[in-house]
Design a protein around this motif. Structure first.
Motif, PDB file in Angstrom:
ATOM      1  N   VAL A   1       0.990  -1.033   0.057  1.00  0.00           N
ATOM      2  CA  VAL A   1       0.111   0.074   0.148  1.00  0.00           C
ATOM      3  C   VAL A   1       0.960   1.286  -0.179  1.00  0.00           C
ATOM      4  CG1 VAL A   1      -1.714   1.492   1.408  1.00  0.00           C
ATOM      5  CG2 VAL A   1      -1.906  -1.125   1.039  1.00  0.00           C
ATOM      6  N   TYR A   2       0.622   2.038  -0.925  1.00  0.00           N
ATOM      7  CA  TYR A   2       1.590   3.299  -1.159  1.00  0.00           C
ATOM      8  C   TYR A   2       0.398   4.696  -0.820  1.00  0.00           C
ATOM      9  CZ  TYR A   2       4.867   0.615  -3.499  1.00  0.00           C
ATOM     10  OH  TYR A   2       5.699  -0.596  -3.988  1.00  0.00           O
TER      11      TYR A   2
ATOM     12  N   ILE B   1      -8.951  -1.452   4.502  1.00  0.00           N
ATOM     13  CA  ILE B   1      -9.341  -0.286   4.014  1.00  0.00           C
ATOM     14  C   ILE B   1      -9.804   0.682   4.870  1.00  0.00           C
ATOM     15  CG2 ILE B   1     -11.434   0.473   2.643  1.00  0.00           C
ATOM     16  CD1 ILE B   1      -9.625  -0.712   0.805  1.00  0.00           C
ATOM     17  N   THR B   2     -10.550   0.165   6.218  1.00  0.00           N
ATOM     18  CA  THR B   2     -11.186   1.113   7.161  1.00  0.00           C
ATOM     19  C   THR B   2     -10.062   1.844   7.807  1.00  0.00           C
ATOM     20  OG1 THR B   2     -13.015  -0.174   7.218  1.00  0.00           O
ATOM     21  CG2 THR B   2     -12.957   1.349   8.872  1.00  0.00           C
ATOM     22  N   GLU B   3      -9.168   0.872   8.306  1.00  0.00           N
ATOM     23  CA  GLU B   3      -8.293   1.575   9.100  1.00  0.00           C
ATOM     24  C   GLU B   3      -6.951   2.291   8.483  1.00  0.00           C
ATOM     25  OE1 GLU B   3      -8.183   1.520  12.541  1.00  0.00           O
ATOM     26  OE2 GLU B   3     -10.362   0.653  12.286  1.00  0.00           O
ATOM     27  N   HIS B   4      -6.495   1.544   7.310  1.00  0.00           N
ATOM     28  CA  HIS B   4      -5.288   2.121   7.062  1.00  0.00           C
ATOM     29  C   HIS B   4      -5.813   3.437   5.636  1.00  0.00           C
ATOM     30  CE1 HIS B   4      -1.289   1.289   4.948  1.00  0.00           C
ATOM     31  NE2 HIS B   4      -1.541   2.575   4.863  1.00  0.00           N
ATOM     32  N   ILE B   5      -6.516   2.732   4.858  1.00  0.00           N
ATOM     33  CA  ILE B   5      -6.622   3.866   3.739  1.00  0.00           C
ATOM     34  C   ILE B   5      -7.647   4.885   4.130  1.00  0.00           C
ATOM     35  CG2 ILE B   5      -7.558   3.965   1.461  1.00  0.00           C
ATOM     36  CD1 ILE B   5      -5.260   1.886   1.600  1.00  0.00           C
ATOM     37  N   VAL B   6      -8.588   4.691   4.989  1.00  0.00           N
ATOM     38  CA  VAL B   6      -9.632   5.784   5.313  1.00  0.00           C
ATOM     39  C   VAL B   6      -8.966   6.446   6.684  1.00  0.00           C
ATOM     40  CG1 VAL B   6     -11.903   6.321   6.389  1.00  0.00           C
ATOM     41  CG2 VAL B   6     -11.536   4.516   4.451  1.00  0.00           C
ATOM     42  N   ASN B   7      -8.521   5.647   7.594  1.00  0.00           N
ATOM     43  CA  ASN B   7      -8.148   6.459   8.968  1.00  0.00           C
ATOM     44  C   ASN B   7      -6.682   6.494   9.105  1.00  0.00           C
ATOM     45  OD1 ASN B   7     -11.058   6.331   9.781  1.00  0.00           O
ATOM     46  ND2 ASN B   7     -10.571   4.248  10.789  1.00  0.00           N
ATOM     47  N   GLY B   8      -5.914   6.067   8.134  1.00  0.00           N
ATOM     48  CA  GLY B   8      -4.611   6.478   8.126  1.00  0.00           C
ATOM     49  C   GLY B   8      -3.770   5.664   9.080  1.00  0.00           C
ATOM     50  N   ARG B   9      -4.212   4.574   9.620  1.00  0.00           N
ATOM     51  CA  ARG B   9      -3.448   3.684  10.509  1.00  0.00           C
ATOM     52  C   ARG B   9      -3.218   2.245  10.184  1.00  0.00           C
ATOM     53  NH1 ARG B   9      -7.376   6.117  14.331  1.00  0.00           N
ATOM     54  NH2 ARG B   9      -8.654   4.196  13.751  1.00  0.00           N
ATOM     55  N   PRO B  10      -2.205   2.047   9.766  1.00  0.00           N
ATOM     56  CA  PRO B  10      -1.751   0.829   9.158  1.00  0.00           C
ATOM     57  C   PRO B  10      -2.065  -0.141  10.073  1.00  0.00           C
ATOM     58  CG  PRO B  10       0.058   2.284   8.317  1.00  0.00           C
ATOM     59  CD  PRO B  10      -1.147   2.736   9.605  1.00  0.00           C
ATOM     60  N   VAL B  11      -2.677  -1.484   9.515  1.00  0.00           N
ATOM     61  CA  VAL B  11      -3.060  -2.678  10.321  1.00  0.00           C
ATOM     62  C   VAL B  11      -1.616  -3.550  10.513  1.00  0.00           C
ATOM     63  CG1 VAL B  11      -4.540  -4.535  10.944  1.00  0.00           C
ATOM     64  CG2 VAL B  11      -5.277  -2.816   9.294  1.00  0.00           C
TER      65      VAL B  11
END
Ligand SMILES: Nc1ncnc2c1ncn2[C@@H]1O[C@H](COP(=O)(O)OP(=O)(O)OP(=O)(O)O)[C@@H](O)[C@H]1O
Ligand SMILES: [Mg+2]
Lengths: 178, 123
Positions: free
Chosen positions: B81-82, B103-113
């Motif tokens: 993911v870039y 998608i929710t955590e990383h892409i939307v909320n900006g916190r990588p899982v």
């Protein structure tokens, strides 16, 4: 591979890597002959005879991240396990045809798996490439030709999510194999 | 029968949408490894799930693409993911089930899982 549709996807990826603009895929069953034929035909950059021979052994690859190419050898093995075989014909600058025969009712034949998933991932990821996808079960046949869809779409991408959903529906309604 | 009329309706809707645009390189990229190793390990449903989830959530500047063998076959399916301005995050042994959370955590909320990243598996 657990499903032949995954082998198919993998072999079709080679066509895309080879720069094909048109890829034809067939999944054909003839129960009288107890035969399943899966083929991928492309107009990509092709291979020399030497490369084509080498590609059937698990040590040939033009990739650089790993020393062995596995795609074609795995497909070949899956066919041979069922008393069938794989044929590879290729010509530089013309294209490649990979065709594998399987014993349809052979106990070691892997299930076809999610053919629709293979078709949609190919189209989704390569909206500028044309695909002709043919399924046949005896005398029942389905063809999906993205060139025909493209004509209707007037520039709207084949990877548009609604278009992909339409293709999935089309598949469900017309596939002779499900 | 799925008709060409329906396809025409899809076309017209797509044409009238304001946000029509082809690939962009400004946004976030989700890259799925789709060589033999990735495909055998289950990359196809992962890729389709990412594309569906991005569409379902209406994420406009997120692109789902594929790549060949990244060279860590034992960790496939591998997804990179870039996010612009951030370091690349490499998810390993991905499954369809993990997609919505990434998608929710990383892409939307900006916190990588972190639990699904390569670092978590290497330790
Ligand atoms: N359709 C094709 N057109 C041109 N060259 C091809 C085609 N299919 C295969 N090749 C050549 O044969 C080689 C071996 O293919 P194979 O799928 O077995 O392994 P690979 O693609 O290199 O690696 P992977 O294990 O990820 O599939 C490729 O690297 C490529 O050079
Ligand atoms: Mg390959």
């Amino acid at each position: 591979m657990r499903e032949l549709s995954l082998n198919l996807l993998d072999v079709a990826q080679n066509s895309l890597t080879a720069g094909a603009s048109l890829v034809e895929i067939g999944v054909l069953v003839n129960t009288d002959k107890d035969l399943l034929n899966i083929y991928v035909k492309d107009n990509g950059k092709g291979m020399t005879q030497q490369q084509a021979d080498a590609a059937q052994n698990p040590f040939f690859t033009t990739r650089t991240t790993r020393k062995v190419g596995l795609g074609i050898p795995l497909f070949k093995m899956a066919a041979e396990m069922t008393g069938g075989k794989l044929a590879l014909t290729s010509q530089p600058n013309v294209g490649t045809l990979i065709s594998a025969n399987f014993g349809w009712t052979h106990i070691d034949r892997m299930p076809l798996g999610d053919l629709c998933g293979t078709l949609t991932v190919l189209i989704r990821m390569n909206p500028h490439v044309d695909f002709v996808y043919i399924e046949r079960f005896n005398d029942k046949e389905m063809t999906l030709d993205t060139r025909e869809l493209r004509e209707v779409l007037e520039g709207v991408s084949l990877s548009n999510p609604d278009v992909i959903a339409w293709i999935e529906e089309f598949y469900k309604e017309n596939s002779p194999l499900i | 029968m799925k008709s060409l009329e329906e396809l025409k309706a899809i076309r017209d809707k797509a044409k009238s949408a304001i946000n029509v645009r082809e690939e962009s390189d400004a946004g976030t990229r989700i890259v799925v490894g789709m060589a033999t190793c990735g495909i055998a390990a289950g990359a196809r449903p992962v890729l389709n799930a990412f594309a569906e989830e991005v569409n379902r959530r209406g994420l406009k500047d997120v692109m789902v693409t594929q790549t060949g063998c990244i060279g860590i076959c034992q960790y496939e399916p591998v997804v990179e993911v870039y996010v612009p301005g951030q370091e690349k995050v490499t998810y390993v042994k991905m499954t369809r089930e993990k997609v919505a959370e990434v998608i929710t955590e990383h892409i939307v909320n900006g916190r990588p899982v972190t639990a699904y990243t390569i670092g978590a598996y290497q330790n």
